[in-house]
Design a protein around this motif. Structure first.
Motif, PDB file in Angstrom:
ATOM      1  N   MET A 141      -5.622   9.822  -6.180  1.00 24.83           N
ATOM      2  CA  MET A 141      -6.405  10.931  -6.498  1.00 24.83           C
ATOM      3  C   MET A 141      -7.851  10.438  -5.847  1.00 24.83           C
ATOM      4  O   MET A 141      -8.538  11.492  -5.472  1.00 24.83           O
ATOM      5  N   ARG A 142      -7.978   9.380  -6.012  1.00 22.32           N
ATOM      6  CA  ARG A 142      -9.421   8.817  -5.605  1.00 22.32           C
ATOM      7  C   ARG A 142      -9.504   9.009  -3.965  1.00 22.32           C
ATOM      8  O   ARG A 142     -10.512   9.341  -3.340  1.00 22.32           O
ATOM      9  N   LEU A 143      -8.370   8.618  -3.423  1.00 23.33           N
ATOM     10  CA  LEU A 143      -8.294   8.897  -1.828  1.00 23.33           C
ATOM     11  C   LEU A 143      -8.468  10.260  -1.379  1.00 23.33           C
ATOM     12  O   LEU A 143      -9.175  10.623  -0.505  1.00 23.33           O
ATOM     13  N   LEU A 144      -7.581  11.088  -2.147  1.00 30.52           N
ATOM     14  CA  LEU A 144      -7.785  12.618  -1.728  1.00 30.52           C
ATOM     15  C   LEU A 144      -9.017  13.160  -2.254  1.00 30.52           C
ATOM     16  O   LEU A 144      -9.496  13.978  -1.035  1.00 30.52           O
ATOM     17  N   VAL A 173       0.733  -1.219  -0.141  1.00 27.47           N
ATOM     18  CA  VAL A 173      -0.108   0.082   0.183  1.00 27.47           C
ATOM     19  C   VAL A 173       0.783   1.132  -0.086  1.00 27.47           C
ATOM     20  O   VAL A 173       0.461   2.484  -0.539  1.00 27.47           O
ATOM     21  N   ALA A 174       2.078   1.341   0.374  1.00 28.85           N
ATOM     22  CA  ALA A 174       2.879   2.313   0.442  1.00 28.85           C
ATOM     23  C   ALA A 174       3.428   2.950  -1.009  1.00 28.85           C
ATOM     24  O   ALA A 174       3.487   3.894  -1.113  1.00 28.85           O
ATOM     25  N   ASN A 175       3.021   1.918  -2.067  1.00 27.48           N
ATOM     26  CA  ASN A 175       3.290   2.471  -3.515  1.00 27.48           C
ATOM     27  C   ASN A 175       2.171   2.776  -3.953  1.00 27.48           C
ATOM     28  O   ASN A 175       1.719   1.904  -4.842  1.00 27.48           O
ATOM     29  N   LEU A 176       1.312   3.749  -3.680  1.00 30.80           N
ATOM     30  CA  LEU A 176      -0.100   3.988  -4.393  1.00 30.80           C
ATOM     31  C   LEU A 176       0.150   4.643  -5.729  1.00 30.80           C
ATOM     32  O   LEU A 176       1.104   5.373  -6.089  1.00 30.80           O
ATOM     33  N   VAL A 177      -0.736   4.098  -6.466  1.00 37.38           N
ATOM     34  CA  VAL A 177      -0.725   4.551  -7.982  1.00 37.38           C
ATOM     35  C   VAL A 177      -1.304   5.799  -7.953  1.00 37.38           C
ATOM     36  O   VAL A 177      -2.274   6.192  -7.040  1.00 37.38           O
ATOM     37  N   HIS A 178      -0.801   6.811  -8.954  1.00 38.09           N
ATOM     38  CA  HIS A 178      -1.577   8.046  -8.928  1.00 38.09           C
ATOM     39  C   HIS A 178      -3.241   8.122  -8.900  1.00 38.09           C
ATOM     40  O   HIS A 178      -3.534   8.949  -8.230  1.00 38.09           O
ATOM     41  N   THR A 179      -3.627   7.310  -9.761  1.00 38.12           N
ATOM     42  CA  THR A 179      -5.100   7.445  -9.755  1.00 38.12           C
ATOM     43  C   THR A 179      -5.841   6.885  -8.400  1.00 38.12           C
ATOM     44  O   THR A 179      -6.865   7.610  -7.959  1.00 38.12           O
ATOM     45  N   GLN A 180      -5.202   5.750  -7.664  1.00 37.93           N
ATOM     46  CA  GLN A 180      -5.816   5.398  -6.627  1.00 37.93           C
ATOM     47  C   GLN A 180      -5.533   6.683  -5.498  1.00 37.93           C
ATOM     48  O   GLN A 180      -6.433   6.904  -4.630  1.00 37.93           O
TER      49      GLN A 180
END
Lengths: 222, 326
Positions: free
Chosen positions: B110-113, B101-108
């Motif tokens: 953005m969704r989280l933010l 989970v430390a290596n979040l993909v950009h889209t993930q």
């Protein structure tokens, strides 16, 4: 935002243009605390060259501003460049001693105020009781008290204004000659008392003293 | 993240660059104090991959976690919220995740933010990880505010400056389009005889020279930041003025508004409380450190108005603000 090199000497040191030499020294000391070689505050913030540059600028700023002559010249150059107003310049005022009793500065001086009662809105002499008493030749303490009560003024209000201890005022009102102070003091107290009742101070003092001295003479004779 | 989202300012990213400076402890304590004042507060452990906020606030085994949302095990982020023993205090754990989970993909990310910025809480505190990875910095750019934590040690101060400059640079990058940013970097290399620009403030200066309009806009968006600074683990013999002076250097050289929120005294009992897994504020409410924390919380709440432009140290050495419109 101006970069550090673009700032004028006052801005470098975070000073208003009217800063005194004391302020300038203090600001330079604070600046050295920030930018000094071993300062923890700017640790790693600047590279070695940058820090040397900043320190050199600060030193130049300090040395220019701390000297009266060079500061005046620098101010003049700022004024001609439109970066500073003429009236923002520092003017050294010679130090004066601080006045011991600066009434205007302390501001809590109570002025003598007449205690406002409804009856006191017009001259008390117009009241029948007062007129009757004042038409007599002599004035006793009893008479003064009657006027005071007629006007609705309490003894405390008078104490508050003329700052005389209560015992003295009651002694005056009860004609206890032996407790009265010296003639000089008594006269001034009576005048102040009369002013509180808005009566003619000279007249009240004169009549009361006449009455009192007559009484004490009698006491001595007997 | 669009422009509208970035204006929500009840989200408080808390970061400090260096590990061990007290980010998690301070997040936990601030959350507790806010909740005690009756404010609905949510703590998010955004220290992805090294989460431990749950231990500090006494939730040993949080059920749901952030990774459940990232991996779409739960529908909305609201479902990942855990209640804590303290009323009004809510929590999204970062623990119990799978290890990548430390290596979040950009889209993930953005969704989280986006999901975070829509959560209905009065204050949302984000406990960020150490370091200046994109993950950390993007959490910082979620709102126009943020709290930096440092200790009065060169190592920690170095890291906090690094973090501040990284946020600065990331903001420039976010505002400019990608090719414009690359052009700017090239211009910077040209100016400095081949060596790449080291400081984001130099980049901004070059941009302002090349394109005054764009540069002015960018400068304004940087001025819109309202950062706060806390100096943690201050020993009695340390210089108490370090915090205000750090704020002053950021204002003067980076053009960033950083407002000082106070010193927090070092106390060995913090270590003790963490080891026993009890709340420090509950166990030692009458220590200087606990008082410092409460004062920090009060200043945090009252200090919502716009900070004045200039920073000034008065003759007694107390830090005050003055209006210097220069």
């Amino acid at each position: 935002m101006k970069s550090f090199e673009e700032q004028n000497y006052y801005e470098m040191l975070d000073l208003p243009t009217s800063a005194s030499p004391f302020d300038i020294r203090h600001a330079y000391k604070t600046a050295l605390q920030i930018y000094g070689d071993d300062s923890i505050v700017s640790y790693s913030f600047f590279s070695g060259d940058e820090r040397t540059g900043v320190l050199a600028n600060l030193e130049r700023a300090f040395l220019t501003l701390i000297n009266d002559q060079s500061r005046m010249e620098y101010d003049r150059s700022l004024i001609t460049a439109g970066l500073m107003q003429e009236n923002e310049q520092y003017r050294s005022a010679p130090k004066k001693p601080i006045p011991l009793f600066d009434l205007e500065e302390t501001g809590n001086v109570t002025r003598m105020v007449f205690p406002h009662t409804e009856k006191a809105l017009f001259p008390p002499v117009e009241l029948p009781v007062v007129r009757e008493i004042m038409s007599k030749d002599s004035l006793t303490g009893q008479d003064l008290r009657r006027i005071r009560i007629e006007l609705g003024i309490t003894l405390e209000q008078i104490i508050e204004i003329i700052k005389v201890r209560r015992g003295l005022l009651t002694a005056i009102e009860e004609d206890r000659c032996e407790e009265l102070p010296s003639m000089l003091h008594l006269k001034s107290f009576l005048r102040a008392y009369a002013e509180c009742l808005r009566l003619d101070p000279d007249e009240v003092a004169a009549r009361y003293l006449k009455q009192a001295s007559g009484k004490s003479q009698k006491a001595e004779e007997s | 993240m669009n422009g509208e989202d970035s204006f929500i300012n009840n989200i408080w990213p808390i970061g400090g660059g260096k590990g061990g400076s007290g980010k998690t402890f301070l997040t936990g304590s601030l959350g507790l104090l806010l909740a005690r004042q009756g404010l609905r507060t949510l703590l998010i452990d955004a220290d992805l991959g090294a989460a431990n906020l749950h231990t500090v606030i006494g939730v040993a085994h949080p059920g749901r976690s952030l990774s459940d949302f990232v991996n779409k095990k739960v529908e909305s982020l609201e479902d990942a919220v855990t209640k804590t023993p303290v009323p009004n205090l809510y929590f999204i754990s970062g623990a119990g995740d799978n290890l990548d989970v430390a290596n979040l993909v950009h889209t993930q990310k953005m969704r989280l933010l986006r999901a975070i910025s829509k959560l209905p809480y009065e204050h949302i505190l984000l406990d960020l990880g150490a370091g200046t990875s994109f993950n950390t910095i993007d959490f910082f750019l979620i709102s126009n505010t943020g709290i930096f934590i440092t200790t009065p040690e060169p190592t920690s101060i170095e890291n906090v400056y690094r973090l501040i400059r990284s946020v600065y640079l990331r903001k420039i990058r976010q505002v400019l389009r990608e090719e414009a940013f690359r052009e700017l970097l090239q211009a910077a290399v040209m100016r400095s005889d081949g060596s790449p620009a080291k400081n984001p403030e130099d980049l901004l200066r070059i941009l302002k020279e090349c394109d005054p309009v764009q540069g002015g806009l960018l400068e304004e968006s940087l001025r819109a930041f309202r950062f706060k600074l806390v100096l943690n683990q201050l020993r009695k013999q340390d210089n108490h003025q370090i915090g205000p002076l750090i704020c002053r250097i950021c204002e003067k050289h980076l053009g960033l508004r950083v407002h000082f929120l106070g010193n927090i005294l070092h106390d060995d009992r913090v270590h003790d409380a963490v080891c026993r897994k009890v709340g420090f504020l509950e166990k030692y409410p009458y220590t200087q450190t606990a008082t410092d924390l409460r004062e920090f919380c009060n200043r945090f709440l009252t200090d919502r108005e716009e900070p004045p432009a200039g920073f000034h140290l008065d003759k007694t050495g107390t830090a005050t603000f003055m209006n210097a419109n220069s």
